[in-house]
Motif scaffolding. Structure first.
Motif: not given
Length: 426
Positions: A148-155, A121-123
């Motif tokens: 990306f932010y949506y799928t990684t729950a960074q809403y 994820v970080e890469s």
């Protein structure tokens, strides 16, 4: 126009559309020899778009041998390699793209997808941020970051990017309604009012069934029961097989105090989906409320028959049996679950109650102790435990347990009076 005026690529695509695969392949092979390179490149794009990746790959590789510095070919080949699960080959193509190339930003985005698929994820985030630095106003980059932010729950970050796109005049990207995405992101962080506000911006005639379902669910979660019920019912009018609706519509009816309608809804849901364990559970609970005990037991038994590896199914039936005074049946049922190596702290609680009702105080004590060791701490458990202590004459333990209970339910005046009586007795 005669066939002599039509390119080999065009004739190949025409043959492909008619299902003449072998004939099409012959035209494609000829296209590499006689058609101009722009036509050949367009052919590769068309084939890739239609899902004929092997043929597209062959053409891109042919062109790359002629134009080894053409980075757009490398990104196309990398995407095909990813589709074929050839991640190392994809990375090799992407690594050979010049940072000064116009294809570098697309390459970074492909890398981000690749990294995210591999759990790096970080890469992936680093690649997207680098793409944003190089093309800060590029819509496709902003959308990729939002997704990306949506799928990684960074809403919250996702909302910022989606809103920027909306303000820039974008509404639909890659078939996604951005207003709907923002609403779902707000819902995920518990801001139901904002979520509803964004979904209500979508005209009803433009709403998909899934979007209507999300809006109805938000109404339900916000205790706007009438609106939730109305929209859930509209969905079922459009598609009675939309089985996800039935559990929530039933709960909305229950929330509105319409228990009979809830039960009828669960029956309709089970007619549409006879393997839905959740519906059997909910139907059983409502049937029990309505005093239809035969139906309740049948529903609980059905849930257990469908899934005998879920402890909740045993507990629901066991609690029903407990309410009916079938204490030995409760014990037998939980022992069946334990024979299947299922573990649930609530097993100890209900076994303690069952043995207590059967006056087997030694076994009851054993299970009360195990429930305490499992750190059961719900208010209902504490009340039952206090009653056990009272029955055993352990008044100090009863007092401590009631004090613990009141920490969680300070407005239970009946228990306050009970505790005051114990303190007076001291």
């Amino acid at each position: 126009m005669t066939s002599e005026n039509i390119s080999q690529a065009e004739q190949g695509l025409a043959a492909l559309s008619l299902g003449q695969i072998d004939q099409a392949q012959l035209f494609f092979d000829q296209a590499l020899q006689v058609d101009d390179d722009d036509m050949v490149y367009s052919l590769a794009e068309e084939l890739a778009g239609r899902g004929f990746l092997d043929q597209a790959q062959k053409i891109y590789q042919h062109l790359l041998t002629k134009y080894p510095e053409e980075d757009q070919l490398k990104t196309a080949l990398a995407e095909i390699a990813i589709e074929d699960d050839q991640t190392e080959l994809a990375q090799e193509y992407l690594a050979n793209i010049n940072p000064n190339s116009s294809s570098y930003v697309p390459a970074l985005m492909i890398k981000a997808d690749l990294y995210q698929a591999e759990g790096l994820v970080e890469s992936a985030q680093h690649c997207l941020q680098q793409a944003e630095q190089l093309a800060p106003k590029e819509t496709v980059v902003q959308f990729a970051l939002a997704e990306f932010y949506y799928t990684t729950a960074q809403y919250r970050l996702a909302i910022n990017y989606y809103r920027s796109l909306l303000l820039a005049g974008e509404r639909y990207l890659n078939g996604i309604d951005l207003a709907s995405r923002i609403a779902l992101a707000y819902a995920a962080i518990g801001n139901y009012d904002n979520a509803i506000g964004y979904l209500e911006q979508i005209k009803p005639e433009l709403m998909s069934l899934d979007t209507k379902f999300q809006l109805a669910l938000l109404y339900y979660q916000s205790h706007r029961d009438d609106e939730a019920i109305k929209l859930f019912e509209e969905i079922l009018i459009e598609d009675s097989q939309y089985s996800s609706v039935y559990p929530y519509l039933g709960q909305a009816y229950e929330q509105a105090g319409e228990i009979e309608k809830a039960y009828q809804n669960y029956q309709l849901g089970l007619a549409a989906d006879q393997t839905n364990v959740q519906l059997y559970r909910q139907a059983g609970k409502v049937a029990q409320q309505l005093g239809n005990f035969d139906a309740a037991e049948a529903d609980f038994q059905a849930a257990l028959a469908i899934d005998d590896q879920e402890s909740a199914n045993y507990l629901l039936l066991a609690n029903f049996k407990m309410a009916q005074g079938e204490y030995q049946a409760v014990i037998d049922l939980i022992e069946q679950a334990q024979d299947k190596e299922l573990v649930d702290p609530n097993f100890y609680w209900i076994l303690a109650l069952a043995y207590q009702k059967l006056d087997n105080y030694k076994q009851a004590q054993t299970y009360w102790d195990q429930a305490l060791e499992a750190k059961l701490n719900r208010p209902e458990f504490l009340l039952d435990l206090a009653s056990w202590y009272h029955e055993q004459g352990q008044l100090n333990q009863e007092r401590l347990t009631l004090e613990h209970y009141l920490e969680q339910a300070p407005d239970d005046y009946e228990v306050q009076d009970r505790l005051s009586g114990l303190l007076l007795d001291d």
